[in-house]
Design a protein around this motif. Structure first.
Motif, PDB file in Angstrom:
ATOM      1  N   ASP A 117      34.918  30.420  33.365  1.00  0.00           N
ATOM      2  CA  ASP A 117      36.398  29.327  32.309  1.00  0.00           C
ATOM      3  C   ASP A 117      35.747  28.818  31.786  1.00  0.00           C
ATOM      4  OD1 ASP A 117      37.545  30.711  34.550  1.00  0.00           O
ATOM      5  OD2 ASP A 117      37.920  28.505  35.885  1.00  0.00           O
ATOM      6  N   HIS A 162      41.938  40.470  37.209  1.00  0.00           N
ATOM      7  CA  HIS A 162      40.976  40.417  38.437  1.00  0.00           C
ATOM      8  C   HIS A 162      40.255  41.332  38.016  1.00  0.00           C
ATOM      9  CE1 HIS A 162      44.019  37.522  40.947  1.00  0.00           C
ATOM     10  NE2 HIS A 162      45.105  38.809  40.207  1.00  0.00           N
ATOM     11  N   GLY A 163      39.302  42.015  39.031  1.00  0.00           N
ATOM     12  CA  GLY A 163      37.871  42.953  39.062  1.00  0.00           C
ATOM     13  C   GLY A 163      38.569  44.046  39.796  1.00  0.00           C
ATOM     14  N   GLY A 204      38.670  41.668  33.681  1.00  0.00           N
ATOM     15  CA  GLY A 204      38.311  41.331  34.734  1.00  0.00           C
ATOM     16  C   GLY A 204      37.233  42.830  34.897  1.00  0.00           C
ATOM     17  N   LYS A 209      29.316  39.352  37.972  1.00  0.00           N
ATOM     18  CA  LYS A 209      29.756  38.004  38.245  1.00  0.00           C
ATOM     19  C   LYS A 209      31.071  38.070  37.905  1.00  0.00           C
ATOM     20  CE  LYS A 209      28.189  34.279  36.414  1.00  0.00           C
ATOM     21  NZ  LYS A 209      26.175  33.495  35.594  1.00  0.00           N
ATOM     22  N   GLY A 210      31.423  36.978  37.834  1.00  0.00           N
ATOM     23  CA  GLY A 210      33.036  36.132  37.394  1.00  0.00           C
ATOM     24  C   GLY A 210      32.267  35.783  35.969  1.00  0.00           C
ATOM     25  N   GLY A 231      33.147  41.527  38.307  1.00  0.00           N
ATOM     26  CA  GLY A 231      34.138  40.594  38.576  1.00  0.00           C
ATOM     27  C   GLY A 231      35.058  39.424  37.952  1.00  0.00           C
ATOM     28  N   SER A 232      35.427  38.638  38.494  1.00  0.00           N
ATOM     29  CA  SER A 232      36.961  38.286  37.621  1.00  0.00           C
ATOM     30  C   SER A 232      36.473  37.406  36.568  1.00  0.00           C
ATOM     31  CB  SER A 232      37.830  37.231  38.600  1.00  0.00           C
ATOM     32  OG  SER A 232      37.955  37.879  39.936  1.00  0.00           O
ATOM     33  N   GLY A 271      37.378  35.551  33.270  1.00  0.00           N
ATOM     34  CA  GLY A 271      37.523  34.059  33.208  1.00  0.00           C
ATOM     35  C   GLY A 271      38.797  33.254  32.922  1.00  0.00           C
ATOM     36  N   GLY A 284      34.595  39.136  32.604  1.00  0.00           N
ATOM     37  CA  GLY A 284      34.387  39.666  34.482  1.00  0.00           C
ATOM     38  C   GLY A 284      32.810  41.022  33.715  1.00  0.00           C
TER      39      GLY A 284
END
Length: 347
Positions: A85, A122-123, A16, A81-82, A40-41, A43, A70
């Motif tokens: 994936d 997680h971010g 994150g 920005k996340g 961001g989270s 991927g 992230g």
């Protein structure tokens, strides 16, 4: 393309992004409050079942897969920005195992099915979250959490309705050629088949089943002799087993009854539940015995075995008796389907 049914890979989800420490700075507002955005989270890594792939050979060349990290948070309450994936396409029928715990993570049995194998981090939180009545200008933010990392084992188990069992050179490859469009290599020496072959047996436009030619077994296969474990696992998903037996061994010494019992021992050693699965005997190479003696020989074997399930006498190379066998197999599956539908309606 080379058939590969096992692979070990490493998957790394993205970390994150970190939260941001920032303060609002505008004209006439020199000391604004905190406005740091969240990270961001990261991927995640997903496996996706794809019916267009039938081997794990690509994973012999690429073994490490990483998802994107992230982005960090920014001022003006702008979140990072996340990370994107990572999608890994695998054959339908792939079983996924965590190598660290030897636990099964999932089983991909249908086209398009997805399985999460590494969760992104997680971010982190920006300093805007830490503002309070006693701390109007917090200089605190949190870092993003790390993404999951693990090593996983991919095992491909062939998806078929019918599995062909038997010792090498029993005629399984010839049988699948006779009843379907599959074209496995056929020769008069053992271990011609070194990988499973699938064939579709079409009875009518909307009635068909898939048959798998499983490579020949040898005694001790359940303990890993030869390529036993790799071969036996492919019968695990089949609904019906056809035990193909050479009724007229050329050496004149081999005992079909002993061979049948040896295969039963291997099934029991690998997975005792396989012995409870419907299993029909198919006596092959009947063309090598005089027409008036064939049934007598087959019945003698059945009597010694005290066999209770269906049995058939065929010549795969001459395609004698193969069509009635296919019709009975389709009828068997139709009856299973009707019984399941009736049970569902009754419930």
């Amino acid at each position: 393309m080379k058939f590969v049914d096992e692979a070990v890979i490493q998957v790394h989800a993205g970390n994150g992004g970190n939260g941001c420490v920032s303060f609002r700075r505008e004209k006439f507002i020199p000391f604004g409050g905190p406005d740091g955005g969240d990270g961001g989270s990261g991927g995640s890594v997903w496996l996706v079942a794809d019916e267009g792939i039938n081997t794990l050979v690509d994973f012999r060349h690429q073994r490490v897969f990483r998802a994107q990290r992230g982005e960090n948070g920014m001022g003006r309450q702008m979140a990072g920005k996340g990370g994107e994936d990572t999608l890994i396409r695998v054959p339908v029928g792939t079983v996924v195992i965590n190598t660290a715990t030897d636990e099964e993570i999932g089983d991909l049995t249908t086209h398009g099915q997805r399985l999460l194998v590494a969760q992104g981090g997680h971010g982190g939180l920006g300093n805007i979250h830490f503002k309070s009545s006693v701390n109007r200008a917090p200089r605190k933010a949190t870092q993003g959490s790390p993404g999951d990392e693990r090593e996983i084992k991919l095992e491909l188990k062939v998806l078929a309705d019918v599995g062909l069992l038997g010792f090498p050179n029993a005629g399984k490859s010839t049988l699948i050629r006779a009843v379907s469009a599959a074209t496995p290599k056929v020769a008069d020496y053992p271990f011609t088949t070194l990988q499973p072959h699938l064939g579709v047996v079409r009875i009518e436009a909307d009635r068909s089943f898939v048959i798998a030619d499983i490579p020949g077994l040898i005694e001790g296969a359940a303990e890993g002799a030869g390529l036993g474990i790799q071969f036996l696992k492919h019968v695990a998903r089949t609904r019906l087993l056809l035990h193909v037996v050479d009724i007229a061994p050329l050496d004149g010494v081999t005992d079909p009854v002993a061979e049948i019992r040896a295969i039963e021992n291997e099934l029991a050693g690998f997975d005792p539940e396989l012995l409870d699965r419907p299993r029909w005997l198919v006596f092959n190479k009947a063309d090598l015995i005089a027409p008036d003696e064939r049934e007598k020989v087959a019945k003698a074997i059945v009597k010694k075995l005290k066999w209770k399930q269906p049995w058939y006498l065929v010549s795969a190379i001459a395609r004698e008796g193969t069509w009635p066998l296919c019709l009975d197999i389709q009828r068997f599956f139709d009856e299973q389907k009707y019984a399941a539908e009736a049970a569902g309606q009754g419930a």
